[in-house]
Design an enzyme around this catalytic site. Structure first.
Site, PDB file in Angstrom:
ATOM      1  CD1 TRP A  99      -2.191  -0.858  -6.844  1.00 35.60           C
ATOM      2  CD2 TRP A  99      -3.467  -0.625  -8.216  1.00 35.60           C
ATOM      3  NE1 TRP A  99      -2.264   0.395  -6.771  1.00 35.60           N
ATOM      4  CE2 TRP A  99      -3.235   0.704  -7.622  1.00 35.60           C
ATOM      5  CE3 TRP A  99      -4.840  -0.550  -9.109  1.00 35.60           C
ATOM      6  CZ2 TRP A  99      -3.884   1.993  -8.168  1.00 35.60           C
ATOM      7  CZ3 TRP A  99      -5.205   0.514  -9.555  1.00 35.60           C
ATOM      8  CH2 TRP A  99      -4.936   1.753  -9.079  1.00 35.60           C
ATOM      9  CG  ASP A 166       1.135  -4.412 -11.296  1.00 37.84           C
ATOM     10  OD1 ASP A 166       1.780  -3.573 -11.661  1.00 37.84           O
ATOM     11  OD2 ASP A 166      -0.185  -4.048 -10.938  1.00 37.84           O
ATOM     12  CE  LYS A 190       1.535   4.447  -9.304  1.00 40.36           C
ATOM     13  NZ  LYS A 190       0.895   3.033  -9.788  1.00 40.36           N
TER      14      LYS A 190
END
Ligand SMILES: *Cc1c(COP(=O)(O)O)cnc(C)c1O
Length: 355
Positions: A99, A166, A190
């Protein structure tokens, strides 16, 4: 049979969230309409988004001068929105996984990107710690939890430049000093809600300093000015997010979540570390309390598939590791009950006893 849901995302949600969402799909706030068919401009939905935004602020102690946004496009959209809005000349990024490197790739479209450190050569099994951030960086970006590799920065890094994170897979799992950050983003799927909404917490003063033209939808200021209602927001995921946020509040807030999370991860890591068959893949000091990655030791490697089947017969779902790491990944998001962790550990122990 009761399932024990270890999926990495979309992932387990609290029963409270699912039950209330199911009820609202049938009748939303006594309107006689489903939440699926109600206007986002209705006063009932306005109340939902207002309360959700307030609860994010309360739970994370968001100081004055910040806005909370609910946007579409997933965390991946933030990989370009962040540099679009914040990168003037140069930004610094820490490369701790897939990511992070996706975020780096997007930032390069907007200016110079200084990758301050990377653990790619070690298959991202640790968090680099020896790096310096150029003081003329417009911001420093890091990924607090590396969902695929099971590493986590459970601290707010020190830097003199603007800080961007993030936090898709570990937001609400520890108290965060928001005042150190200029922007935090997190895809909901999540630790908050079904897929489709991304939370952004942004310091208002950090915006408006780039000279480029920003497309309306990609400009944070558009969404701040309209309270996340410039266009139709993801109504259902925001409704579910509110349920989870209420559940967090009622469970005792983020400190209580962290305590639970530490206990769950502690139990599972202890089982892995004391096992003759399993072993962890992330460096111990960087291990994530959200995503626990482990494999079978080389001499048992061919039993990995058998263990997945063995576990699945006990209702254990979603423990197959990401293809770039292999083995197993047990995601222990806030909504996962400790009982599920105990069931997984018991399955590991029983499996070992039979081989
Ligand atoms: C899942 C994940 C993403 C991608 O989220 P999307 O909403 O699918 O774009 C980004 N960063 C992290 C840390 C993630 O876990």
């Amino acid at each position: 049979m009761k399932k024990h849901n270890f999926y990495a995302g979309p992932s387990i949600l609290s029963e409270y969230t699912i039950k209330n969402t199911a009820d609202a799909i049938l009748d939303f706030a006594g309107t006689g309409l489903s939440v699926l068919e109600v206007s986002h401009r209705s006063k009932e939905f306005q109340a939902v988004i207002d309360e959700a935004s307030q609860l994010v602020k309360d739970l994370l102690n968001v100081p004055a001068g910040y806005s909370v946004l609910f946007l579409g496009g997933g965390a991946s959209m933030q990989f370009c929105m962040v540099p679009y809005n914040l990168l003037r000349k140069k930004a610094s990024y820490l490369d701790t996984g897939t990511w992070a490197s996706n975020a780096i790739k997007e930032a390069r479209l907007f200016g110079e990107v200084d990758v301050v450190a990377s653990s790619k050569d070690a298959n991202y099994s640790f968090i680099p710690k020896d790096y310096t951030i150029a003081p003329d960086s417009d911001y420093f970006h890091f990924t607090s939890n590396n969902t695929i590799y099971g590493t986590e920065m459970r601290y707010d890094p020190e830097t003199d430049v603007r800080l961007v994170a993030d936090m898709s897979s570990d937001i609400f799992s520890r108290p965060v000093d928001i005042s150190k950050y200029d922007l935090i983003y997190a895809g909901a799927q999540k630790n908050l809600a079904p897929a489709g909404v991304t939370i952004v917490i942004v310091r208002d003063e950090a915006l408006g300093h780039v000279e480029r033209a920003i497309p309306t939808m990609l400009n944070y200021q558009t969404h701040i000015a309209k309270g996340s209602m410039f266009n139709t927001p993801p109504v259902l995921p925001i409704f579910s997010a509110l349920q989870t946020l209420r559940w967090y509040r009622d469970m005792g807030g983020i400190e209580a979540m962290e305590k639970r999370d530490l206990e769950k991860a502690g139990l599972l890591y202890e089982a892995i570390d004391s096992s003759r068959m399993f072993t962890g893949t992330a460096r111990v000091e960087d291990r994530s309390i959200m995503n626990v990655c482990f494999v079978m030791k080389p001499e048992y490697k061919e039993l990995e598939k058998d263990f997945i089947d063995f576990a699945s017969a006990r209702g254990i779902v979603g423990i197959k590791g990401h293809r770039s790491v292999g083995g197993f990944r047990a995601s222990l998001y806030n909504a996962l009950p400790i009982e599920s962790v105990r069931v997984l550990i018991e399955a590991m122990n029983d499996f070992q006893a039979t081989r």
